[in-house]
Design an enzyme around this catalytic site. Structure first.
Site, PDB file in Angstrom:
ATOM      1  N   GLU A  94       0.824  -1.209   0.000  1.00  0.00           N
ATOM      2  CA  GLU A  94       0.000   0.000   0.000  1.00  0.00           C
ATOM      3  C   GLU A  94       0.860   1.262   0.000  1.00  0.00           C
ATOM      4  O   GLU A  94       0.564   2.232  -0.727  1.00  0.00           O
ATOM      5  CB  GLU A  94      -0.913  -0.015   1.231  1.00  0.00           C
TER       6      GLU A  94
ATOM      7  N   GLU B  19       2.262   1.723  -3.378  1.00  0.00           N
ATOM      8  CA  GLU B  19       1.198   2.208  -4.270  1.00  0.00           C
ATOM      9  C   GLU B  19       0.940   3.699  -4.058  1.00  0.00           C
ATOM     10  O   GLU B  19       0.787   4.464  -5.019  1.00  0.00           O
ATOM     11  CB  GLU B  19      -0.082   1.411  -4.020  1.00  0.00           C
TER      12      GLU B  19
ATOM     13  N   CYS C 275      -8.440  -2.177   3.512  1.00  0.00           N
ATOM     14  CA  CYS C 275      -8.381  -3.397   4.326  1.00  0.00           C
ATOM     15  C   CYS C 275      -9.703  -3.690   5.035  1.00  0.00           C
ATOM     16  O   CYS C 275      -9.886  -4.775   5.577  1.00  0.00           O
ATOM     17  CB  CYS C 275      -7.253  -3.306   5.342  1.00  0.00           C
TER      18      CYS C 275
ATOM     19  N   SER D  13      -7.274   1.848  -2.529  1.00  0.00           N
ATOM     20  CA  SER D  13      -6.062   1.085  -2.796  1.00  0.00           C
ATOM     21  C   SER D  13      -6.456  -0.249  -3.407  1.00  0.00           C
ATOM     22  O   SER D  13      -7.459  -0.853  -3.021  1.00  0.00           O
ATOM     23  CB  SER D  13      -5.284   0.849  -1.505  1.00  0.00           C
TER      24      SER D  13
ATOM     25  N   LYS E  26     -15.975  -9.583   6.899  1.00  0.00           N
ATOM     26  CA  LYS E  26     -14.947 -10.443   6.310  1.00  0.00           C
ATOM     27  C   LYS E  26     -15.560 -11.729   5.751  1.00  0.00           C
ATOM     28  O   LYS E  26     -15.002 -12.352   4.853  1.00  0.00           O
ATOM     29  CB  LYS E  26     -13.885 -10.797   7.349  1.00  0.00           C
TER      30      LYS E  26
ATOM     31  N   GLU F 296     -16.547 -10.679   2.398  1.00  0.00           N
ATOM     32  CA  GLU F 296     -15.338 -10.473   1.608  1.00  0.00           C
ATOM     33  C   GLU F 296     -14.770 -11.798   1.105  1.00  0.00           C
ATOM     34  O   GLU F 296     -14.322 -11.904  -0.049  1.00  0.00           O
ATOM     35  CB  GLU F 296     -14.292  -9.751   2.451  1.00  0.00           C
TER      36      GLU F 296
ATOM     37  N   GLU G 159     -14.092 -11.271  -6.950  1.00  0.00           N
ATOM     38  CA  GLU G 159     -12.885 -10.530  -7.325  1.00  0.00           C
ATOM     39  C   GLU G 159     -11.669 -10.932  -6.485  1.00  0.00           C
ATOM     40  O   GLU G 159     -10.526 -10.692  -6.881  1.00  0.00           O
ATOM     41  CB  GLU G 159     -13.111  -9.022  -7.148  1.00  0.00           C
TER      42      GLU G 159
ATOM     43  N   CYS H 290     -11.268  -2.072  14.268  1.00  0.00           N
ATOM     44  CA  CYS H 290     -11.525  -3.512  14.429  1.00  0.00           C
ATOM     45  C   CYS H 290     -11.687  -3.934  15.888  1.00  0.00           C
ATOM     46  O   CYS H 290     -12.313  -4.953  16.172  1.00  0.00           O
ATOM     47  CB  CYS H 290     -10.407  -4.314  13.789  1.00  0.00           C
TER      48      CYS H 290
END
Length: 575
Positions: free
Chosen positions: A280, A283, A300, A320, A359, A362, A367, A499
C-alpha cells in the site's frame, strides 16, 4: 459547568446540571437496568420502560435515561413500585419473545435473560405470541430472527449511526417490527455487513452466519491440513469471552487454545498486515509521483469498501488495490505455503479468525479469488474453545507457527482506528525522509471519529485523514467531494474505534458498554504490544522480507499484483 446536588437511594450525589437520572446514577456507581438505551448508539429513548425510577416532583415513574435531574431531587431506583413495574414490563416483553433459550446464540449472555432472572419473572404470565416468519439467512454475514426481537430498536439506531439505514421499524401499533424496506431479505439491501447491529442487539435476534461446524468437519478430515490465522485485534478481545478484564492481551493463550482444537497450525495475520503496508505504501508513493487517483483510500476494511461501492461508486478508483490482510494471507497460503510444503491447495483448509462479520462477505467475493475457506469471528472462536472444553483462563502461552510467526508492531496496530495510517506513515516516512524518519505518529491515534494531520516527509507534504464509523466516513467523503478538503491519504474503518470494536467481537452487556471505554482499552493493548516490539516498521518484518526475496521480488511486482491486489464493483444503489 454548573452542578446540582441530588440523592439517589439516600446517597448524596453531585452531578452536572442537565444530566439525566441515568447519567447521574452511573457516575455515582449506582446501577439502573436498561434495554433500549446504549451509550453512543441510542440514548434518551425511554421506550422499554425498564429504567423507570421514582423522582420527587414527577408524576408517576419516569424513564431514567431521558429524565433530567434538578437540584434537591430525591430518586428511588429500587422501591417496590419500581421493581414491580420493571417486572411487569419484562413479562410483557417476554410474551412476544420466542423463548428458545437453550439453543439461542445468546444463552447465558442475554441481557433480557439476565434481567428476567433478576426480577423473578414468570415468562408465561401473559402467554406467548411472537412474530412467526422465516429466519432471514440471505446475507453471507448476518442472520436475522425476528421471533426473538424485543423492539428495543438498538440495531436500528446502530445502522442509522452508520448512515446505512438497511433496517428500520415497519408497520404500526402491535404489528410494528424491525425489517428491511418492504420486508425484503437483508442480502437485497445496501447493508455493508459491518455487524454493528449485532453488537447493539441485547438478545439473539441478530447474529453472524456461523462456519464452526464446517471447520470441525475439516479438522476431523484426515485428508485436510487445517491452518488458522488470527487478526491483530483478536488477541486484545478474546479474553473478554472468558471473563478476562477488557484490554488484556491474550495472544499466547489464544494461540494455545487454537492449537488444542485439533491437529492445526496457527499463524499470525500481523504478517500480512505488514505485507499490506509494503504494497500500500508503495502504491501511495507511486500515485503521488505519477499522478494517480488521490486521495488514496485504505482498502483493508470490507465494510468500508462495500460502502464506497454502494454510496460513492465514483471513488472506487481511489481505493487502494491492495487486498485486505485476510485475503493476502489466504492467497499466500494457497500458493507460496503450499508450494513450500508440497501440499495440494485443495487439501489445505484455511481459517481466518477476525473481529468482523464483513470479512465473511469479503471471503466470498469473486474478485478476491476464493482462497479463504472459512472466516470466523472472535465470538465463534470463543464458542469453539468452549465446545472443546478448553479452560482458557489457565492456558500457558504458546508461539505462532513458522514461517508466519514474527510480525512488527506496525502490523499489530492495524486493529485500532488510525493504526493502518500510522503503519503506512512509518514506511512512507522511511522512504521519503531517510533513516531519521519518525516512528510514532500520535496525531492519528485515539478513538475520535475523525482525525486529521499533515506531515513533511522528506520533501513531500502529506495531508491525511482517519475516520472510524461510516457516519464519519460519509462526512469525510462529502468534504472531499465538495472540495472543502484535499487529502493525500485517507484511512477508514467501518466500525467506530476500528476492528477492536468490530461486529464480531465478544458480546458485552449494555451496563459495561455504558460505563467502560472498551474501544480505548482494547486499542491500548495493541499499542502497548507495538511499543514492546523490537520491530516497529513493516520494512523490518523478517517474514515479509523473505516473501519478497523468495516469491514476489519487490512490492507491486507483477506477481504481487496478481495475488495481493484486487478490483472493485461500482454497485451504486444496486447489489
Amino acid at each position: 459547568m454548573k452542578t446540582v446536588n441530588i440523592k439517589i437511594n439516600g446517597i448524596p450525589v453531585e452531578t452536572e446540571e442537565g444530566s439525566t437520572v441515568l447519567q447521574a446514577a452511573q457516575k455515582a456507581g449506582i446501577r439502573i437496568p436498561t434495554l433500549c438505551y446504549l451509550k453512543d448508539v441510542q440514548e434518551c429513548v425511554g421506550s422499554c420502560r425498564i429504567c423507570l425510577v421514582e423522582a420527587t416532583g414527577a408524576r408517576g415513574l419516569v424513564a431514567a435515561c431521558s429524565y433530567p435531574v434538578s437540584d434537591g431531587m430525591e430518586i428511588r431506583t429500587n422501591s417496590p413500585k419500581v421493581r414491580n413495574s420493571r417486572k411487569t414490563s419484562l413479562e410483557l416483553i417476554l410474551s412476544t419473545h420466542r423463548k428458545k433459550c437453550l439453543s439461542c446464540v445468546r444463552s447465558t449472555n442475554c441481557e433480557l435473560q439476565k434481567l428476567a432472572l433478576e426480577y423473578n419473572c414468570d415468562e408465561d404470565r401473559f402467554g406467548t405470541e411472537y412474530r412467526e416468519e422465516p429466519i432471514d439467512f440471505s446475507s453471507l454475514s448476518i442472520v436475522r430472527d425476528n421471533s426473538k426481537c424485543i423492539m428495543c430498536t438498538r440495531c436500528v439506531a446502530a445502522c442509522s449511526k452508520q448512515s446505512i439505514g438497511a433496517i428500520g421499524p415497519i408497520g404500526r401499533g402491535y404489528g410494528v417490527h424491525v425489517g428491511s424496506p418492504f420486508d425484503t431479505p437483508l442480502a437485497t439491501t445496501t447493508c455493508v455487513n459491518c455487524g454493528q447491529c449485532i453488537v447493539a442487539c441485547p438478545v439473539g435476534a441478530l447474529y453472524e452466519k456461523s462456519a464452526t461446524e464446517e471447520i470441525w468437519d475439516a479438522i476431523a478430515d484426515p485428508e485436510k491440513e487445517v491452518v488458522f490465522f488470527t487478526a491483530p485485534s483478536v488477541r486484545a478481545t478474546l479474553g473478554e469471552a472468558f471473563d478476562v478484564p477488557a484490554g488484556t492481551n491474550c495472544e499466547g493463550r489464544m494461540v494455545s487454545a487454537i492449537k488444542q482444537l485439533g491437529d492445526v497450525k496457527c499463524f499470525n495475520m500481523d504478517v500480512t498486515a505488514d505485507l499490506t503496508i509494503m504494497e500500500e505504501a508503495t502504491e501511495l508513493l507511486t500515485r503521488v509521483k505519477s499522478g494517480g487517483a488521490l486521495p488514496m483510500f485504505t482498502s483493508c476494511c470490507p465494510g468500508w469498501v462495500k460502502f464506497v461501492e454502494h454510496y460513492y461508486p465514483e471513488y472506487t478508483d481511489n481505493l487502494s488495490t491492495c487486498k485486505s490482510p485476510q485475503e493476502m494471507f489466504s492467497a499466500l497460503l494457497k500458493t507460496y505455503y503450499c508450494e513450500k510444503k508440497g501440499i495440494k491447495p485443495e487439501n489445505l483448509y484455511v481459517v481466518s479468525v477476525i473481529p468482523c462479520t464483513a470479512k465473511k462477505f469479503e471471503a466470498k467475493r469473486e474478485e478476491i479469488g476464493g482462497y479463504t475457506d472459512a472466516a470466523i469471528t472472535t465470538r465463534e472462536l470463543a464458542k469453539m474453545i468452549d465446545e472443546a472444553g478448553i479452560g482458557f483462563s489457565n492456558l500457558p502461552d504458546s508461539e505462532f507457527d513458522d514461517p508466519f510467526e514474527t510480525a512488527t508492531g506496525a502490523g499489530t496496530i492495524f486493529g485500532a482506528t488510525g493504526g493502518v495510517m500510522e503503519a503506512a506513515l512509518r514506511t512512507a516516512a522511511l522512504a521519503l525522509g531517510g533513516k531519521d524518519a519518525p516512528i510514532e505518529f500520535k496525531e492519528v491515534r485515539g478513538t475520535k471519529g475523525i482525525k486529521e494531520a499533515s506531515y513533511k516527509l522528506g520533501d513531500t507534504e502529506v495531508s491525511v485523514a482517519v475516520a472510524s464509523g461510516l457516519g464519519n466516513a460519509r462526512k469525510v467523503l462529502d468534504s472531499i467531494k465538495s472540495g472543502e478538503k484535499n487529502y493525500t491519504f485517507v484511512e477508514v474503518m467501518a466500525c467506530p474505534g476500528g476492528c477492536v470494536n468490530g461486529g464480531g467481537q465478544p458480546y458485552v452487556h449494555d451496563e459495561i458498554r455504558n460505563t467502560l471505554d472498551l474501544k480505548a482499552l482494547r486499542a491500548k493493548a495493541l499499542y502497548d504490544s507495538d511499543k514492546g516490539n523490537g520491530l516497529r516498521r513493516s520494512d523490518d518484518s523478517p517474514a515479509v522480507l523473505t516473501l519478497y526475496k523468495e516469491y514476489f521480488e519487490k512490492p507491486n511486482s507483477e506477481k504481487a499484483h496478481h495475488l495481493l491486489h484486487t478490483k472493485y464493483v461500482k454497485r451504486g444503489m444496486g447489489l
